[in-house]
Design a protein around this motif. Structure first.
Motif, PDB file in Angstrom:
ATOM      1  N   MET A   1      20.519  -2.031   9.730  1.00  0.00           N
ATOM      2  CA  MET A   1      19.937  -0.733  10.026  1.00  0.00           C
ATOM      3  C   MET A   1      20.342   0.260   8.932  1.00  0.00           C
ATOM      4  O   MET A   1      21.491   0.384   8.568  1.00  0.00           O
ATOM      5  N   SER A   2      19.369   0.927   8.435  1.00  0.00           N
ATOM      6  CA  SER A   2      19.608   1.920   7.398  1.00  0.00           C
ATOM      7  C   SER A   2      19.958   3.249   8.041  1.00  0.00           C
ATOM      8  O   SER A   2      19.332   3.674   9.002  1.00  0.00           O
ATOM      9  N   LEU A   3      20.960   3.873   7.530  1.00  0.00           N
ATOM     10  CA  LEU A   3      21.388   5.174   8.043  1.00  0.00           C
ATOM     11  C   LEU A   3      20.969   6.272   7.077  1.00  0.00           C
ATOM     12  O   LEU A   3      20.773   6.019   5.888  1.00  0.00           O
ATOM     13  N   PRO A   4      20.840   7.486   7.579  1.00  0.00           N
ATOM     14  CA  PRO A   4      20.502   8.598   6.688  1.00  0.00           C
ATOM     15  C   PRO A   4      21.554   8.708   5.579  1.00  0.00           C
ATOM     16  O   PRO A   4      22.735   8.471   5.792  1.00  0.00           O
ATOM     17  N   PHE A   5      21.093   8.984   4.409  1.00  0.00           N
ATOM     18  CA  PHE A   5      21.939   9.251   3.254  1.00  0.00           C
ATOM     19  C   PHE A   5      22.618   8.010   2.672  1.00  0.00           C
ATOM     20  O   PHE A   5      23.548   8.135   1.893  1.00  0.00           O
ATOM     21  N   ASP A   6      22.167   6.798   3.052  1.00  0.00           N
ATOM     22  CA  ASP A   6      22.755   5.586   2.469  1.00  0.00           C
ATOM     23  C   ASP A   6      22.679   5.614   0.945  1.00  0.00           C
ATOM     24  O   ASP A   6      23.664   5.339   0.263  1.00  0.00           O
ATOM     25  N   SER A   7      21.516   5.950   0.410  1.00  0.00           N
ATOM     26  CA  SER A   7      21.375   5.932  -1.048  1.00  0.00           C
ATOM     27  C   SER A   7      22.215   7.035  -1.693  1.00  0.00           C
ATOM     28  O   SER A   7      22.812   6.826  -2.758  1.00  0.00           O
ATOM     29  N   GLU A   8      22.306   8.186  -1.046  1.00  0.00           N
ATOM     30  CA  GLU A   8      23.124   9.268  -1.581  1.00  0.00           C
ATOM     31  C   GLU A   8      24.610   8.897  -1.565  1.00  0.00           C
ATOM     32  O   GLU A   8      25.343   9.169  -2.516  1.00  0.00           O
ATOM     33  N   ALA A 118      38.041  25.701 -12.144  1.00  0.00           N
ATOM     34  CA  ALA A 118      38.055  24.241 -12.119  1.00  0.00           C
ATOM     35  C   ALA A 118      37.055  23.664 -11.124  1.00  0.00           C
ATOM     36  O   ALA A 118      36.581  22.553 -11.300  1.00  0.00           O
ATOM     37  N   LEU A 119      36.761  24.391 -10.080  1.00  0.00           N
ATOM     38  CA  LEU A 119      35.837  23.907  -9.053  1.00  0.00           C
ATOM     39  C   LEU A 119      34.743  24.935  -8.812  1.00  0.00           C
ATOM     40  O   LEU A 119      35.010  26.137  -8.766  1.00  0.00           O
ATOM     41  N   PRO A 120      33.519  24.473  -8.609  1.00  0.00           N
ATOM     42  CA  PRO A 120      32.440  25.411  -8.313  1.00  0.00           C
ATOM     43  C   PRO A 120      32.615  26.009  -6.921  1.00  0.00           C
ATOM     44  O   PRO A 120      33.374  25.483  -6.095  1.00  0.00           O
ATOM     45  N   ASP A 121      31.908  27.104  -6.657  1.00  0.00           N
ATOM     46  CA  ASP A 121      31.969  27.721  -5.332  1.00  0.00           C
ATOM     47  C   ASP A 121      31.511  26.752  -4.252  1.00  0.00           C
ATOM     48  O   ASP A 121      32.044  26.736  -3.155  1.00  0.00           O
ATOM     49  N   GLU A 122      30.512  25.959  -4.572  1.00  0.00           N
ATOM     50  CA  GLU A 122      29.982  24.951  -3.649  1.00  0.00           C
ATOM     51  C   GLU A 122      30.083  23.582  -4.311  1.00  0.00           C
ATOM     52  O   GLU A 122      29.773  23.451  -5.490  1.00  0.00           O
ATOM     53  N   PRO A 123      30.502  22.558  -3.559  1.00  0.00           N
ATOM     54  CA  PRO A 123      30.589  21.233  -4.174  1.00  0.00           C
ATOM     55  C   PRO A 123      29.199  20.688  -4.499  1.00  0.00           C
ATOM     56  O   PRO A 123      28.235  20.950  -3.779  1.00  0.00           O
ATOM     57  N   PRO A 124      29.093  19.923  -5.588  1.00  0.00           N
ATOM     58  CA  PRO A 124      27.789  19.336  -5.913  1.00  0.00           C
ATOM     59  C   PRO A 124      27.441  18.251  -4.898  1.00  0.00           C
ATOM     60  O   PRO A 124      28.308  17.502  -4.466  1.00  0.00           O
ATOM     61  N   VAL A 129      21.531  16.150   1.476  1.00  0.00           N
ATOM     62  CA  VAL A 129      22.803  16.373   2.157  1.00  0.00           C
ATOM     63  C   VAL A 129      23.015  17.867   2.369  1.00  0.00           C
ATOM     64  O   VAL A 129      23.430  18.306   3.441  1.00  0.00           O
ATOM     65  N   ARG A 130      22.687  18.664   1.355  1.00  0.00           N
ATOM     66  CA  ARG A 130      22.826  20.120   1.481  1.00  0.00           C
ATOM     67  C   ARG A 130      21.956  20.638   2.626  1.00  0.00           C
ATOM     68  O   ARG A 130      22.388  21.458   3.429  1.00  0.00           O
ATOM     69  N   GLU A 131      20.721  20.127   2.723  1.00  0.00           N
ATOM     70  CA  GLU A 131      19.825  20.563   3.801  1.00  0.00           C
ATOM     71  C   GLU A 131      20.391  20.191   5.161  1.00  0.00           C
ATOM     72  O   GLU A 131      20.341  20.978   6.105  1.00  0.00           O
ATOM     73  N   TYR A 132      20.953  18.992   5.273  1.00  0.00           N
ATOM     74  CA  TYR A 132      21.549  18.572   6.542  1.00  0.00           C
ATOM     75  C   TYR A 132      22.716  19.483   6.917  1.00  0.00           C
ATOM     76  O   TYR A 132      22.850  19.900   8.060  1.00  0.00           O
ATOM     77  N   VAL A 138      18.042  16.028   9.494  1.00  0.00           N
ATOM     78  CA  VAL A 138      17.855  15.051   8.439  1.00  0.00           C
ATOM     79  C   VAL A 138      16.476  15.273   7.839  1.00  0.00           C
ATOM     80  O   VAL A 138      15.473  15.263   8.566  1.00  0.00           O
ATOM     81  N   PRO A 139      16.393  15.487   6.537  1.00  0.00           N
ATOM     82  CA  PRO A 139      15.081  15.680   5.906  1.00  0.00           C
ATOM     83  C   PRO A 139      14.168  14.479   6.163  1.00  0.00           C
ATOM     84  O   PRO A 139      14.606  13.327   6.149  1.00  0.00           O
TER      85      PRO A 139
END
Length: 148
Positions: A1-8, A118-124, A129-132, A138-139
């Protein structure tokens, strides 16, 4: 079973493995860094490691035998200081490309750097994932979150 964000998640894990391998390589290269300096009259030659630790002291000529103890001590100290600068420069050349933009390596190791750069305000992260995170949805799904 594939879960959301597997490829990410796979992409994030691949990036993590790549960074981990690069870190191991950097560590190896750091161990090889050294700085060497010779006094103007060739009385003393010193070699230090990347952290400035003294690796060797040599006296290429017999000139040191004619030096007063304080003069010899000053020559050694001056050569060590010069060798440390060279080692720090070599370490900086290696590490600067690895640092976030805006961080100066010498400032970093001397405690003067602004580490907030050293770190951005928001993680890349991938847009999906950001939308979730922002919406809880889940998009590509017709409604709500993952548990439906």
């Amino acid at each position: 079973m594939s879960l959301p964000f597997d490829s990410e998640l796979e992409a994030l894990m691949a990036e993590y493995r790549k960074r981990r391998a690069r870190t191991a390589e950097l560590q190896r290269q750091i161990r090889e860094i050294s700085g060497t300096a010779v006094t103007a009259r060739q009385t003393v030659m010193v070699k230090v490691d990347a952290q400035g630790g003294l690796l060797s002291i040599e006296f290429p000529t017999g000139a040191y035998k004619r030096m007063a103890p304080n003069e010899l001590a000053e020559a050694i100290q001056g050569a060590v200081a010069e060798a440390k600068v060279k080692a720090l420069e070599a370490l900086g050349e290696l590490m600067t490309p690895e640092l976030p933009r805006g961080l100066n390596f010498v400032d970093l190791v001397q405690g003067r750097a602004d580490l907030t750069k050293a770190l951005p305000d928001e993680p890349p992260m991938p847009d999906a994932v950001r939308e979730y995170i922002d919406t809880g949805r889940v998009p590509g799904r017709a409604s709500g979150g993952i548990d439906e």
